[in-house]
Scaffold this motif. Structure first.
Motif, PDB file in Angstrom:
ATOM      1  N   LEU A 138       0.830  -1.196   0.000  1.00  0.00           N
ATOM      2  CA  LEU A 138       0.000   0.000   0.000  1.00  0.00           C
ATOM      3  C   LEU A 138       0.870   1.253   0.000  1.00  0.00           C
ATOM      4  CD1 LEU A 138      -2.691   1.440   0.121  1.00  0.00           C
ATOM      5  CD2 LEU A 138      -2.725   1.051   2.592  1.00  0.00           C
ATOM      6  N   TRP A 139       1.930   1.245   0.776  1.00  0.00           N
ATOM      7  CA  TRP A 139       2.847   2.384   0.787  1.00  0.00           C
ATOM      8  C   TRP A 139       3.433   2.601  -0.608  1.00  0.00           C
ATOM      9  CZ3 TRP A 139       8.046   2.490  -0.388  1.00  0.00           C
ATOM     10  CH2 TRP A 139       8.656   3.746  -0.229  1.00  0.00           C
ATOM     11  N   GLN A 140       3.819   1.513  -1.286  1.00  0.00           N
ATOM     12  CA  GLN A 140       4.369   1.644  -2.636  1.00  0.00           C
ATOM     13  C   GLN A 140       3.350   2.297  -3.569  1.00  0.00           C
ATOM     14  OE1 GLN A 140       5.600  -2.513  -3.235  1.00  0.00           O
ATOM     15  NE2 GLN A 140       7.589  -1.672  -3.832  1.00  0.00           N
ATOM     16  N   ALA A 141       2.096   1.883  -3.464  1.00  0.00           N
ATOM     17  CA  ALA A 141       1.047   2.457  -4.308  1.00  0.00           C
ATOM     18  C   ALA A 141       0.886   3.950  -4.014  1.00  0.00           C
ATOM     19  CB  ALA A 141      -0.277   1.729  -4.105  1.00  0.00           C
ATOM     20  N   LEU A 142       0.914   4.306  -2.755  1.00  0.00           N
ATOM     21  CA  LEU A 142       0.786   5.719  -2.392  1.00  0.00           C
ATOM     22  C   LEU A 142       2.000   6.518  -2.856  1.00  0.00           C
ATOM     23  CD1 LEU A 142      -0.658   5.270   1.198  1.00  0.00           C
ATOM     24  CD2 LEU A 142      -1.900   6.035  -0.841  1.00  0.00           C
ATOM     25  N   ASP A 143       3.178   5.952  -2.690  1.00  0.00           N
ATOM     26  CA  ASP A 143       4.410   6.615  -3.103  1.00  0.00           C
ATOM     27  C   ASP A 143       4.422   6.811  -4.616  1.00  0.00           C
ATOM     28  OD1 ASP A 143       7.093   7.642  -2.468  1.00  0.00           O
ATOM     29  OD2 ASP A 143       7.798   5.883  -3.580  1.00  0.00           O
ATOM     30  N   THR A 144       3.977   5.805  -5.344  1.00  0.00           N
ATOM     31  CA  THR A 144       3.903   5.894  -6.798  1.00  0.00           C
ATOM     32  C   THR A 144       2.931   6.982  -7.207  1.00  0.00           C
ATOM     33  OG1 THR A 144       4.416   3.558  -7.041  1.00  0.00           O
ATOM     34  CG2 THR A 144       3.345   4.617  -8.901  1.00  0.00           C
ATOM     35  N   ARG A 145       1.834   7.080  -6.498  1.00  0.00           N
ATOM     36  CA  ARG A 145       0.812   8.068  -6.854  1.00  0.00           C
ATOM     37  C   ARG A 145       1.356   9.495  -6.779  1.00  0.00           C
ATOM     38  NH1 ARG A 145      -5.181   8.734  -4.186  1.00  0.00           N
ATOM     39  NH2 ARG A 145      -5.827  10.392  -5.563  1.00  0.00           N
ATOM     40  N   VAL A 146       2.251   9.740  -5.867  1.00  0.00           N
ATOM     41  CA  VAL A 146       2.826  11.075  -5.729  1.00  0.00           C
ATOM     42  C   VAL A 146       3.549  11.486  -7.015  1.00  0.00           C
ATOM     43  CG1 VAL A 146       4.581  12.411  -4.505  1.00  0.00           C
ATOM     44  CG2 VAL A 146       3.037  10.933  -3.233  1.00  0.00           C
ATOM     45  N   PHE A 147       4.181  10.547  -7.686  1.00  0.00           N
ATOM     46  CA  PHE A 147       4.978  10.851  -8.873  1.00  0.00           C
ATOM     47  C   PHE A 147       4.315  10.429 -10.170  1.00  0.00           C
ATOM     48  CE2 PHE A 147       7.948  10.363  -5.342  1.00  0.00           C
ATOM     49  CZ  PHE A 147       8.496  11.622  -5.358  1.00  0.00           C
ATOM     50  N   ASP A 148       3.123   9.854 -10.099  1.00  0.00           N
ATOM     51  CA  ASP A 148       2.431   9.318 -11.268  1.00  0.00           C
ATOM     52  C   ASP A 148       1.444  10.339 -11.802  1.00  0.00           C
ATOM     53  OD1 ASP A 148       1.262   7.731 -13.197  1.00  0.00           O
ATOM     54  OD2 ASP A 148       0.099   6.552 -11.778  1.00  0.00           O
ATOM     55  N   GLU A 149       1.902  11.165 -12.754  1.00  0.00           N
ATOM     56  CA  GLU A 149       1.063  12.244 -13.252  1.00  0.00           C
ATOM     57  C   GLU A 149      -0.112  11.750 -14.073  1.00  0.00           C
ATOM     58  OE1 GLU A 149       3.341  15.260 -15.166  1.00  0.00           O
ATOM     59  OE2 GLU A 149       4.883  15.187 -13.619  1.00  0.00           O
ATOM     60  N   GLU A 150       0.042  10.684 -14.803  1.00  0.00           N
ATOM     61  CA  GLU A 150      -1.034  10.200 -15.657  1.00  0.00           C
ATOM     62  C   GLU A 150      -2.047   9.356 -14.901  1.00  0.00           C
ATOM     63  OE1 GLU A 150      -1.540  11.167 -18.790  1.00  0.00           O
ATOM     64  OE2 GLU A 150       0.176  12.468 -18.487  1.00  0.00           O
ATOM     65  N   GLY A 151      -1.650   8.764 -13.793  1.00  0.00           N
ATOM     66  CA  GLY A 151      -2.588   8.007 -12.973  1.00  0.00           C
ATOM     67  C   GLY A 151      -2.702   6.537 -13.305  1.00  0.00           C
ATOM     68  N   PHE A 152      -2.126   6.081 -14.412  1.00  0.00           N
ATOM     69  CA  PHE A 152      -2.295   4.685 -14.779  1.00  0.00           C
ATOM     70  C   PHE A 152      -1.686   3.737 -13.760  1.00  0.00           C
ATOM     71  CE2 PHE A 152      -0.726   0.760 -16.618  1.00  0.00           C
ATOM     72  CZ  PHE A 152      -1.908   0.216 -17.085  1.00  0.00           C
ATOM     73  N   ASP A 153      -0.419   3.969 -13.404  1.00  0.00           N
ATOM     74  CA  ASP A 153       0.248   3.074 -12.460  1.00  0.00           C
ATOM     75  C   ASP A 153      -0.494   3.018 -11.132  1.00  0.00           C
ATOM     76  OD1 ASP A 153       2.194   2.498 -14.315  1.00  0.00           O
ATOM     77  OD2 ASP A 153       3.574   4.017 -13.559  1.00  0.00           O
ATOM     78  N   THR A 154      -0.977   4.156 -10.683  1.00  0.00           N
ATOM     79  CA  THR A 154      -1.700   4.221  -9.420  1.00  0.00           C
ATOM     80  C   THR A 154      -2.990   3.430  -9.499  1.00  0.00           C
ATOM     81  OG1 THR A 154      -0.788   6.374  -8.966  1.00  0.00           O
ATOM     82  CG2 THR A 154      -2.758   5.768  -7.741  1.00  0.00           C
ATOM     83  N   THR A 155      -3.736   3.618 -10.565  1.00  0.00           N
ATOM     84  CA  THR A 155      -4.996   2.900 -10.733  1.00  0.00           C
ATOM     85  C   THR A 155      -4.748   1.398 -10.746  1.00  0.00           C
ATOM     86  OG1 THR A 155      -5.900   4.727 -12.003  1.00  0.00           O
ATOM     87  CG2 THR A 155      -7.004   2.608 -12.230  1.00  0.00           C
ATOM     88  N   HIS A 156      -3.735   0.983 -11.472  1.00  0.00           N
ATOM     89  CA  HIS A 156      -3.406  -0.436 -11.566  1.00  0.00           C
ATOM     90  C   HIS A 156      -3.005  -0.998 -10.200  1.00  0.00           C
ATOM     91  CE1 HIS A 156      -2.076  -4.155 -13.373  1.00  0.00           C
ATOM     92  NE2 HIS A 156      -0.892  -4.004 -12.803  1.00  0.00           N
ATOM     93  N   ALA A 157      -2.134  -0.301  -9.486  1.00  0.00           N
ATOM     94  CA  ALA A 157      -1.672  -0.785  -8.181  1.00  0.00           C
ATOM     95  C   ALA A 157      -2.810  -0.828  -7.167  1.00  0.00           C
ATOM     96  CB  ALA A 157      -0.542   0.106  -7.664  1.00  0.00           C
ATOM     97  N   LEU A 158      -3.648   0.192  -7.161  1.00  0.00           N
ATOM     98  CA  LEU A 158      -4.769   0.234  -6.226  1.00  0.00           C
ATOM     99  C   LEU A 158      -5.738  -0.902  -6.505  1.00  0.00           C
ATOM    100  CD1 LEU A 158      -6.156   1.722  -3.916  1.00  0.00           C
ATOM    101  CD2 LEU A 158      -7.187   3.244  -5.598  1.00  0.00           C
ATOM    102  N   THR A 159      -6.021  -1.148  -7.760  1.00  0.00           N
ATOM    103  CA  THR A 159      -6.925  -2.238  -8.131  1.00  0.00           C
ATOM    104  C   THR A 159      -6.330  -3.580  -7.732  1.00  0.00           C
ATOM    105  OG1 THR A 159      -7.743  -0.933  -9.990  1.00  0.00           O
ATOM    106  CG2 THR A 159      -8.154  -3.294 -10.060  1.00  0.00           C
ATOM    107  N   ARG A 160      -5.050  -3.801  -8.029  1.00  0.00           N
ATOM    108  CA  ARG A 160      -4.400  -5.059  -7.648  1.00  0.00           C
ATOM    109  C   ARG A 160      -4.441  -5.269  -6.141  1.00  0.00           C
ATOM    110  NH1 ARG A 160       1.208  -4.923  -9.107  1.00  0.00           N
ATOM    111  NH2 ARG A 160       1.269  -6.755  -7.824  1.00  0.00           N
TER     112      ARG A 160
END
Length: 125
Positions: free
Chosen positions: A61-83
């Motif tokens: 969960l921390w990785q997903a949140l950390d990624t979201r901070v730097f993920d401008e397009e949102g794809f990686d965050t959406t994918h990680a959150l869903t997984r």
């Protein structure tokens, strides 16, 4: 019911979280790790004087949140959150539109021609 070791804390949106004393939180770390290993992702919120100061969450969960901070397009965050959500409860399927709304993403269709500078309505002189 609150104890001397935990205090309710009211969030700005009206939700309430329980803040555990820092000394007690230290004693609970091994239990929290076991809960995370079992798939529970509820955070351990702790601090002193009833004020939340830190949170312990599963690493994924921390990785997903950390990624979201730097993920401008949102794809990686959406994918990680869903997984993360599906891993913890496969029956907990959430429509993509709901996740996009939660993340503030706009899923409305775009015209590819606009991206390439060509459009059926555009005339070159």
């Amino acid at each position: 019911m609150p104890t001397d070791d935990e205090t309710p804390y009211l969030l700005p949106d009206g939700d309430r979280v329980w803040v555990i004393k820092t000394s007690v939180a230290a004693e609970l770390l091994s239990q929290m790790l076991e809960r995370f290993r079992l798939g529970h992702a509820d955070p351990l919120i702790f601090g002193d004087a009833g004020q939340p100061e830190a949170v312990v969450v599963p690493f994924e969960l921390w990785q997903a949140l950390d990624t979201r901070v730097f993920d401008e397009e949102g794809f990686d965050t959406t994918h990680a959150l869903t997984r993360h959500r599906l891993k913890n409860d496969p029956s907990n399927s959430i429509p993509l539109e709901d996740i996009a709304a939660e993340l503030g993403l706009d899923l409305s269709p775009i015209d590819d021609a606009e991206l390439h500078g060509t459009s059926p309505n555009r005339r070159d002189s």
